[in-house]
Design a protein around this motif. Structure first.
Motif, PDB file in Angstrom:
ATOM      1  N   CYS A  40      41.475  63.601 -64.124  1.00  0.00           N
ATOM      2  CA  CYS A  40      40.863  62.150 -64.303  1.00  0.00           C
ATOM      3  C   CYS A  40      39.903  62.241 -65.203  1.00  0.00           C
ATOM      4  N   ASP A  42      37.265  59.248 -65.663  1.00  0.00           N
ATOM      5  CA  ASP A  42      36.224  58.672 -64.994  1.00  0.00           C
ATOM      6  C   ASP A  42      36.292  58.849 -63.606  1.00  0.00           C
ATOM      7  N   PRO A  43      35.408  59.783 -63.039  1.00  0.00           N
ATOM      8  CA  PRO A  43      34.513  60.585 -63.447  1.00  0.00           C
ATOM      9  C   PRO A  43      35.425  61.923 -64.144  1.00  0.00           C
ATOM     10  N   PRO A  44      34.818  62.528 -65.163  1.00  0.00           N
ATOM     11  CA  PRO A  44      35.666  63.435 -65.830  1.00  0.00           C
ATOM     12  C   PRO A  44      36.008  64.720 -64.621  1.00  0.00           C
ATOM     13  N   CYS A  45      37.164  64.959 -64.679  1.00  0.00           N
ATOM     14  CA  CYS A  45      37.640  66.064 -63.454  1.00  0.00           C
ATOM     15  C   CYS A  45      38.710  67.052 -64.055  1.00  0.00           C
ATOM     16  N   CYS A 120      31.568  72.692 -62.853  1.00  0.00           N
ATOM     17  CA  CYS A 120      32.308  71.674 -62.115  1.00  0.00           C
ATOM     18  C   CYS A 120      31.683  71.857 -60.456  1.00  0.00           C
ATOM     19  N   GLN A 137      34.738  67.962 -60.259  1.00  0.00           N
ATOM     20  CA  GLN A 137      34.059  67.034 -61.412  1.00  0.00           C
ATOM     21  C   GLN A 137      33.437  67.737 -62.390  1.00  0.00           C
ATOM     22  N   LEU A 139      30.451  68.451 -64.753  1.00  0.00           N
ATOM     23  CA  LEU A 139      29.344  67.742 -64.864  1.00  0.00           C
ATOM     24  C   LEU A 139      28.692  68.390 -66.204  1.00  0.00           C
TER      25      LEU A 139
END
Length: 188
Positions: A40, A42-45, A120, A137, A139
Motif C-alpha cells: 500500500c 497510503d498509508p505506506p505498508c 513497522c 505500516q 513508520l
C-alpha cells in the motif's frame, strides 16, 4: 508455447529481508524472509508472510511490530544464516557478529550494519494457509548516508540488495538500469 509448471510460488525476483522482532524475554531475533513486498502507498505498508512454525511468528503477534532490514550483496552469508538458524536456540546476532539496534519507533530490533531499514507496526494479520501475512505500516525508513543519491533517496546500485530466486533457491545481485520507469514506455 508456454509450458504449465503448476501452482507454485515462482515470482521473480523475491526479496531477501531480515524481519526483526523481540521475543517474550526481550531477546533480539531476526529471520530471513522472501515472501514479502510493498502492499500500500497510503498509508505506506509492507507485507511479509511467515509460517506459524517460525520463532518470529509469535514475536510479531505479541509485540505487534517488526522491522525489515535489507542487506547488501556483501552481507549475503549473514543474511542466509538468519534463515538457517532458529532464534529458539541461537543468538543470530552474536553468531554473525552483527548488532541488533533498537528501533526508535516500534518494539523491534533491526540489523545496524544493513544499509536500509523499515520500522513497522502491525496493521493487519491475515491467515492464508501455511503462511500468515503481516501487513505493517511503515513508520520510518532509515538509510545509511552512503546509499543515498544526490536527492537524498536510496540508490539501488549503492544498496546492492540481494535478490532471491525461489525456483532454484539462489541469490542474485542487481544489474544495470533498463530505463526510466513511467517514461521508457512512451517510446512505443
Amino acid at each position: 508455447m508456454k509450458r504449465s509448471l503448476g501452482a507454485k510460488t515462482l515470482v521473480y525476483p523475491a526479496p531477501t529481508w531480515i524481519v526483526g522482532s523481540y521475543d517474550k524475554q526481550g531477546k533480539a531475533n531476526g529471520m530471513t524472509a522472501a515472501w514479502g513486498g510493498i502492499c500500500c502507498s497510503d498509508p505506506p505498508c509492507v507485507a511479509v508472510s511467515l509460517r506459524k512454525a517460525t520463532y518470529s511468528y509469535e514475536s510479531l503477534i505479541n509485540r505487534q511490530a517488526f522491522t525489515i532490514s535489507i542487506p547488501s550483496q556483501s552481507q549475503v552469508k549473514q543474511a542466509d544464516y538468519f534463515g538457517l538458524a532458529s532464534g529458539r536456540d541461537t543468538d543470530k546476532f552474536a553468531a554473525t557478529g552483527l548488532v541488533a539496534a533498537r528501533s526508535d519507533l516500534v518494539d523491534a530490533p533491526y540489523v545496524a550494519e544493513f544499509p536500509l531499514v523499515l520500522e513497522c507496526k502491525v496493521l493487519h494479520i491475515f491467515e492464508l494457509g501455511l503462511h500468515t501475512q503481516f501487513v505493517g505500516q511503515i513508520l520510518d525508513v532509515k538509510a545509511d548516508e552512503e546509499v543515498l543519491d544526490g536527492a537524498g533517496m536510496p540508490d539501488i546500485l549503492k544498496i546492492l540488495p540481494i535478490l532471491f530466486s525461489p525456483g532454484n533457491q539462489l541469490y542474485y545481485g542487481v544489474g544495470a538500469s533498463l530505463g526510466q520507469a513511467f517514461a521508457i514506455g512512451k517510446e512505443i
